[in-house]
Design a protein around this motif. Structure first.
Motif, PDB file in Angstrom:
ATOM      1  N   LEU A 447       0.829  -1.204   0.000  1.00 22.77           N
ATOM      2  CA  LEU A 447       0.000   0.000   0.000  1.00 22.77           C
ATOM      3  C   LEU A 447       0.862   1.252   0.000  1.00 22.77           C
ATOM      4  O   LEU A 447       0.614   2.198  -0.761  1.00 22.77           O
ATOM      5  N   ALA A 448       1.903   1.267   0.832  1.00 25.18           N
ATOM      6  CA  ALA A 448       2.772   2.445   0.893  1.00 25.18           C
ATOM      7  C   ALA A 448       3.431   2.709  -0.449  1.00 25.18           C
ATOM      8  O   ALA A 448       3.528   3.861  -0.902  1.00 25.18           O
ATOM      9  N   SER A 449       3.881   1.650  -1.116  1.00 21.90           N
ATOM     10  CA  SER A 449       4.553   1.803  -2.405  1.00 21.90           C
ATOM     11  C   SER A 449       3.607   2.372  -3.459  1.00 21.90           C
ATOM     12  O   SER A 449       3.951   3.307  -4.191  1.00 21.90           O
ATOM     13  N   VAL A 450       2.386   1.842  -3.520  1.00 31.17           N
ATOM     14  CA  VAL A 450       1.446   2.296  -4.553  1.00 31.17           C
ATOM     15  C   VAL A 450       0.922   3.690  -4.226  1.00 31.17           C
ATOM     16  O   VAL A 450       0.684   4.507  -5.134  1.00 31.17           O
ATOM     17  N   GLU A 451       0.733   4.008  -2.961  1.00 32.00           N
ATOM     18  CA  GLU A 451       0.302   5.366  -2.603  1.00 32.00           C
ATOM     19  C   GLU A 451       1.337   6.399  -3.048  1.00 32.00           C
ATOM     20  O   GLU A 451       0.980   7.466  -3.551  1.00 32.00           O
ATOM     21  N   GLU A 452       2.600   6.058  -2.902  1.00 35.18           N
ATOM     22  CA  GLU A 452       3.649   6.969  -3.360  1.00 35.18           C
ATOM     23  C   GLU A 452       3.588   7.133  -4.879  1.00 35.18           C
ATOM     24  O   GLU A 452       3.752   8.241  -5.408  1.00 35.18           O
ATOM     25  N   ALA A 453       3.330   6.019  -5.580  1.00 35.44           N
ATOM     26  CA  ALA A 453       3.225   6.088  -7.043  1.00 35.44           C
ATOM     27  C   ALA A 453       2.041   6.959  -7.465  1.00 35.44           C
ATOM     28  O   ALA A 453       2.160   7.797  -8.371  1.00 35.44           O
ATOM     29  N   GLY A 480      -6.556   0.684  -5.422  1.00 34.56           N
ATOM     30  CA  GLY A 480      -7.852   0.205  -4.947  1.00 34.56           C
ATOM     31  C   GLY A 480      -7.772  -1.197  -4.382  1.00 34.56           C
ATOM     32  O   GLY A 480      -8.376  -1.513  -3.346  1.00 34.56           O
ATOM     33  N   ILE A 481      -7.007  -2.043  -5.060  1.00 31.46           N
ATOM     34  CA  ILE A 481      -6.849  -3.424  -4.590  1.00 31.46           C
ATOM     35  C   ILE A 481      -6.140  -3.442  -3.235  1.00 31.46           C
ATOM     36  O   ILE A 481      -6.545  -4.158  -2.306  1.00 31.46           O
ATOM     37  N   HIS A 482      -5.086  -2.648  -3.102  1.00 34.68           N
ATOM     38  CA  HIS A 482      -4.298  -2.670  -1.870  1.00 34.68           C
ATOM     39  C   HIS A 482      -5.048  -2.020  -0.708  1.00 34.68           C
ATOM     40  O   HIS A 482      -4.939  -2.486   0.435  1.00 34.68           O
ATOM     41  N   LEU A 483      -5.811  -0.966  -0.959  1.00 31.96           N
ATOM     42  CA  LEU A 483      -6.622  -0.361   0.093  1.00 31.96           C
ATOM     43  C   LEU A 483      -7.655  -1.346   0.617  1.00 31.96           C
ATOM     44  O   LEU A 483      -7.871  -1.456   1.836  1.00 31.96           O
ATOM     45  N   ALA A 484      -8.297  -2.070  -0.284  1.00 30.39           N
ATOM     46  CA  ALA A 484      -9.266  -3.084   0.147  1.00 30.39           C
ATOM     47  C   ALA A 484      -8.577  -4.182   0.945  1.00 30.39           C
ATOM     48  O   ALA A 484      -9.141  -4.711   1.908  1.00 30.39           O
ATOM     49  N   GLY A 485      -7.343  -4.513   0.558  1.00 25.34           N
ATOM     50  CA  GLY A 485      -6.613  -5.568   1.240  1.00 25.34           C
ATOM     51  C   GLY A 485      -6.298  -5.257   2.685  1.00 25.34           C
ATOM     52  O   GLY A 485      -6.063  -6.181   3.488  1.00 25.34           O
ATOM     53  N   GLY A 487      -8.466  -3.298   4.431  1.00 24.95           N
ATOM     54  CA  GLY A 487      -9.749  -2.954   5.035  1.00 24.95           C
ATOM     55  C   GLY A 487     -10.238  -1.557   4.804  1.00 24.95           C
ATOM     56  O   GLY A 487     -11.289  -1.172   5.341  1.00 24.95           O
ATOM     57  N   ARG A 488      -9.553  -0.743   4.016  1.00 27.94           N
ATOM     58  CA  ARG A 488      -9.987   0.643   3.758  1.00 27.94           C
ATOM     59  C   ARG A 488     -10.884   0.646   2.508  1.00 27.94           C
ATOM     60  O   ARG A 488     -10.542   1.119   1.439  1.00 27.94           O
ATOM     61  N   ARG A 489     -12.090   0.106   2.675  1.00 24.10           N
ATOM     62  CA  ARG A 489     -12.931  -0.231   1.524  1.00 24.10           C
ATOM     63  C   ARG A 489     -13.550   0.995   0.860  1.00 24.10           C
ATOM     64  O   ARG A 489     -13.697   1.036  -0.367  1.00 24.10           O
ATOM     65  N   ALA A 490     -13.949   1.971   1.636  1.00 25.43           N
ATOM     66  CA  ALA A 490     -14.553   3.176   1.039  1.00 25.43           C
ATOM     67  C   ALA A 490     -13.536   3.907   0.175  1.00 25.43           C
ATOM     68  O   ALA A 490     -13.846   4.353  -0.944  1.00 25.43           O
ATOM     69  N   GLU A 491     -12.295   4.035   0.657  1.00 27.74           N
ATOM     70  CA  GLU A 491     -11.244   4.669  -0.135  1.00 27.74           C
ATOM     71  C   GLU A 491     -10.940   3.830  -1.379  1.00 27.74           C
ATOM     72  O   GLU A 491     -10.685   4.375  -2.466  1.00 27.74           O
ATOM     73  N   ALA A 492     -10.956   2.512  -1.201  1.00 22.08           N
ATOM     74  CA  ALA A 492     -10.689   1.620  -2.334  1.00 22.08           C
ATOM     75  C   ALA A 492     -11.709   1.828  -3.438  1.00 22.08           C
ATOM     76  O   ALA A 492     -11.372   1.885  -4.633  1.00 22.08           O
ATOM     77  N   LEU A 493     -12.975   1.939  -3.058  1.00 17.74           N
ATOM     78  CA  LEU A 493     -14.023   2.159  -4.051  1.00 17.74           C
ATOM     79  C   LEU A 493     -13.832   3.496  -4.767  1.00 17.74           C
ATOM     80  O   LEU A 493     -13.979   3.587  -5.990  1.00 17.74           O
ATOM     81  N   ALA A 494     -13.476   4.520  -4.028  1.00 19.67           N
ATOM     82  CA  ALA A 494     -13.324   5.844  -4.640  1.00 19.67           C
ATOM     83  C   ALA A 494     -12.241   5.850  -5.709  1.00 19.67           C
ATOM     84  O   ALA A 494     -12.442   6.379  -6.810  1.00 19.67           O
ATOM     85  N   VAL A 495     -11.071   5.271  -5.421  1.00 25.72           N
ATOM     86  CA  VAL A 495     -10.002   5.291  -6.427  1.00 25.72           C
ATOM     87  C   VAL A 495     -10.325   4.343  -7.584  1.00 25.72           C
ATOM     88  O   VAL A 495      -9.949   4.611  -8.735  1.00 25.72           O
TER      89      VAL A 495
END
Length: 801
Positions: A447-453, A480-485, A487-495
């Protein structure tokens, strides 16, 4: 069914699978070297006997096999059968049989010509047949290049040849000799295809076979039939024409045909593009002038194109061999390998792409040692690509992670010194690294790696949308996949929704380039939407993705069949969730069939997908009374995931726990209560450990497993207090989840409240039980218009006590 080549079979198979037909491929490959002359004679003898029976010949042993059966020309089953047919026919006619493959074809074609002549000569005997054999030869030649077509189109084609005869009469007489297989079509070609190819070659001047002289009109006819019309549009039959000419010119057959192809493609290289992937693949095998192939290559798109990618990869490989031999420059060698690997990846040839890129990376390493400043960017790109190909190949996840981490380290150092030049490359590698880390179970790092990207790409896309929006959408898809992984599902849906919006806009402008990306984002969005309770939207998203992937997989199965299978898995869930259970089962079975075929060829890459599909199928089958099959599939899924979790617990333990929970429900359904209890207890233990590390990601699954465990314990009848405790725990978790996300979790809460009320009633706490029943009924009444949900979303949650 027999096909000229294996390439069109995937499309046929897809159509048959839609009808629930069981299919398999059995390619009739060239005979292996181990098949000696004696065995070829045996094959000839069997065919000779069959043909002799059709000719009513009493003693086929009088017919000698050709002495040249050992020749490579007879390395095909069809060639041996042709030899047997010619030998029998010649014996019946009392003439000398042909001995080599060219003269065998000439013999058969001369028999065709004799038939045309007899039909023309006998027209006075009230036969409705007028055209002379010279005209019939030209029409058969035309049909070999065009294939069967509509009557209006056939009329246009023949009119372009100026045959000096009424076109209707020509088409009628041709159909007399070659009746159409489809009513209403004309210009049925000569069969089998290999004989048609030989007919083209023997009719075109340039061969040395005296048994069948060429015709002077053949070159100009070929030119006319492969030319664009007045509006610059290639003929509808160009794919067949180029493919048949290329097949005739294949190594060891008719080299002179290649000269005609070369002339056609020099004049108009884009005809090869219009002819499609199979034609490009056939051209890549020929000894054509590299300049002609390079002219074709200059029109290749940079982006993926499902209909062309396999052929582009084949022709690129052919040119790469030529270019490697033409230079000693190591940097040029590495660039050639990298370009070829990219084309192989686009074609779905991941194992080839790995091998090719592994040739580029060591070259860049050696060059970096001599001149780091000049070549480190190239090494980083090669390592980045290699990580992608290794990951897609599926066998070397740890190696894929290592080379991607190295690419990130190089690009981070370069970006620190020159952000404007190297930040886009760093963002690309960070996004890829996130996928690698997630696959190894390191979800927080991923998640940290993809958020930086994503942060970097947002900034870049604001300054230059045309250049960086595709990269931003790809990174958001991963995010989105990593946020859901975690548990941050609302953020995952938004992206995920943002990624779909970008791809949809890009695909409207250039569908060929961006439809695969849009399909993938739609598929991922379809997984995110149910997590927020939006089941109908999820179904629409996945249905659109399935439609796109069916089309893509038909054009290029190697690249897109696994994506289709993933999306079919989701589609089956949503169909069941809206009550379309028969369709859901058919889709789930199709997904399992695809995954099983893929996993047989590459278990490491595709067994995880097979386990998902088997798990899902086990949920659909009991509804139609196929409990034993459901149980067998779920048991196989557990076995696969147990093996995967032993090798990589961080990545696969959550999947194993989910399969164990589902397996428990199926075991209970066939009366194996003790095993069902053991399975769900193992699932609960696993989910408790996972929740300690990441509550947001795994609490919904723990609640499901606890709910099922309560049901098993209550039905066992000996552990009432334990049943009460775990069911109360499940209610507490689901109450908390439903407060944060009612649409997603209130249906599950209602189920668990009902289960808890039954347990409470059993222990004498009737007033509390009545209160819970009323609460559950209130939830159901409120959600009734929207309560369309999937049984897979919470495995076993609908299993009442």
């Amino acid at each position: 069914m027999l096909a000229r080549s294996a390439k069109p079979w995937s499309a046929v198979r897809a159509e048959l699978e839609d009808g629930q037909a069981d299919t398999d491929d059995f390619p009739l490959m060239p005979l292996p070297d181990s098949i000696g002359p004696g065995e070829r004679v045996q094959m000839f003898t069997v065919a000779r006997g069959c043909f002799a029976a059709r000719y009513n010949l009493p003693d086929p042993t009088l017919i000698e096999p050709p002495s040249s059966l050992h020749h490579p020309d007879f390395g095909l089953v069809l060639a041996l059968h042709t030899a047997a047919l010619v030998a029998v026919d010649a014996h019946a006619r009392g003439v000398r049989p042909a001995k080599d493959i060219a003269n065998l074809s000439a013999y058969l074609l001369n028999r065709e010509r004799k038939n045309w002549t007899q039909m023309h000569v006998n027209q006075d005997e009230k036969l409705d047949f007028e055209i002379p054999p010279s005209v019939m030869s030209r029409v058969v030649f035309t049909a070999a290049l065009t294939g069967g077509t509509t009557y209006p189109r056939g009329t246009v084609i023949l009119n372009s040849l100026h045959l000096q005869l009424p076109t209707d009469r020509v088409l009628i007489d041709h159909a007399t000799c070659y009746p159409p297989t489809d009513p209403g079509t004309v210009l049925e070609p000569l069969y089998p295809d290999r004989l048609a190819e030989d007919f083209l070659a023997l009719t075109l001047p340039g061969h040395t076979t005296t048994a069948y002289p060429p015709d002077p009109w053949a070159p100009s006819t070929t030119d006319v039939l492969t030319s664009r019309d007045g509006n610059g549009v290639a003929p509808n039959h160009i794919a067949r024409a180029i493919t048949f000419l290329a097949s005739a010119a294949a190594p060891g057959r008719w080299p002179h045909v290649g000269q005609y192809l070369d002339k056609i493609l020099r004049a108009d290289p884009t005809l090869a593009i219009a002819a499609g992937s199979i034609a490009l693949t056939a051209l890549a095998d020929l000894d054509l002038d590299p300049a002609s192939l390079e002219a074709i290559e200059s029109h290749f798109p940079e982006h993926r194109l499902a209909d062309l990618d396999p052929g582009i990869a084949a022709l690129t490989a052919r040119l790469t061999r030529h270019r490697l031999a033409a230079t000693d420059d190591p940097a040029e060698h590495a660039r050639l390998y990298t370009n070829l690997a990219k084309r192989q990846d686009q074609a779905g040839l991941y194992d080839h792409a790995v091998i090719t890129e592994q040739q580029a990376a060591p070259i860049w390493r050696r060059l970096v040692q001599a001149n780091p400043a000049a070549h480190e960017p190239n090494l980083a790109q090669s390592l980045n690509n290699l990580g992608i190909y290794l990951w897609k190949e599926g066998r070397r996840a740890q190696e894929a992670l290592a080379v991607t981490e190295e690419a990130v380290a190089i690009r981070r150092r370069l970006a620190q010194a020159n952000p404007a030049a190297y930040e886009p490359d760093l963002a690309q590698s960070l996004s890829n690294l996130g996928v690698r880390l997630s696959g190894m179970g390191r979800r927080e790092d991923a998640l940290a790696s993809v958020e930086e990207a994503v942060t970097a790409y947002r900034r870049l896309a604001q300054a230059n949308p045309a250049a960086y929006e595709p990269d931003l959408a790809t990174a958001q898809n991963n995010l989105g996949i990593h946020l859901a992984g975690v548990g941050r599902r609302a953020e995952a849906l938004a992206v995920a929704e943002e990624a779909v919006a970008i791809w949809r806009r890009l695909a409207q402008v250039n569908p060929a380039a961006y439809e695969p990306d849009l399909a993938q984002s739609l598929s991922n969005l379809g997984v995110r939407l149910p997590e927020m309770g939006r089941w109908e939207d999820a179904q629409a998203s996945v249905e659109e993705a399935v439609t796109a992937y069916r089309r893509l997989a038909q054009a290029n199965p190697a690249a897109y069949e696994s994506n289709l299978a993933i999306t079919l898995d989701s589609f089956g869930i949503y169909l069941a969730g809206v009550g379309r259970r028969a369709e859901a089962l058919a889709v789930a079975e199709e997904a399992v069939a695809i995954w099983r075929r893929l996993a047989q060829a590459n278990p490491a890459a595709y067994e995880p997908g097979l386990a998902i599909a088997l798990n899902n199928l086990g949920i659909h089958l009991p509804g139609v009374g196929r409990r034993a099959e459901a149980l067998a599939g779920a048991e196989e899924a557990v076995a696969i995931r147990r093996r995967l979790a032993q090798a990589n617990p961080a990545a696969y333990e959550p999947d194993l726990a989910r399969s164990l929970a589902n397996f428990s429900v199926l075991l209970a359904g066939v009366g194996r209560q003790e095993e069902a209890l053991a399975s769900v207890e193992e699932a609960v233990t696993a989910f408790r450990c996972l929740v300690q590390a990441n509550p947001a990601a795994h609490e919904p699954d723990l609640a499901t497993a606890l709910n099922n465990l309560g049901a098993r314990l209550w039905k066992e009848g000996r552990r009432t207090q334990e049943a009460l405790a775990v069911t109360e725990e499940a209610v507490a978790i689901r109450r908390r989840l439903a407060q944060a996300n009612p649409a997603a979790y209130e249906p599950d809460l209602a189920v668990t409240l009902t289960n808890l009320s039954l347990v409470l009633t059993g222990v004498g706490r009737r007033e509390e039980a009545r209160t819970l029943v009323e609460e559950a009924e209130a939830i159901r009444r409120r959600l009734a218009p929207h309560l369309k949900r999937s049984p897979l979303a919470s495995p076993g949650s609908s299993d009442p006590i």
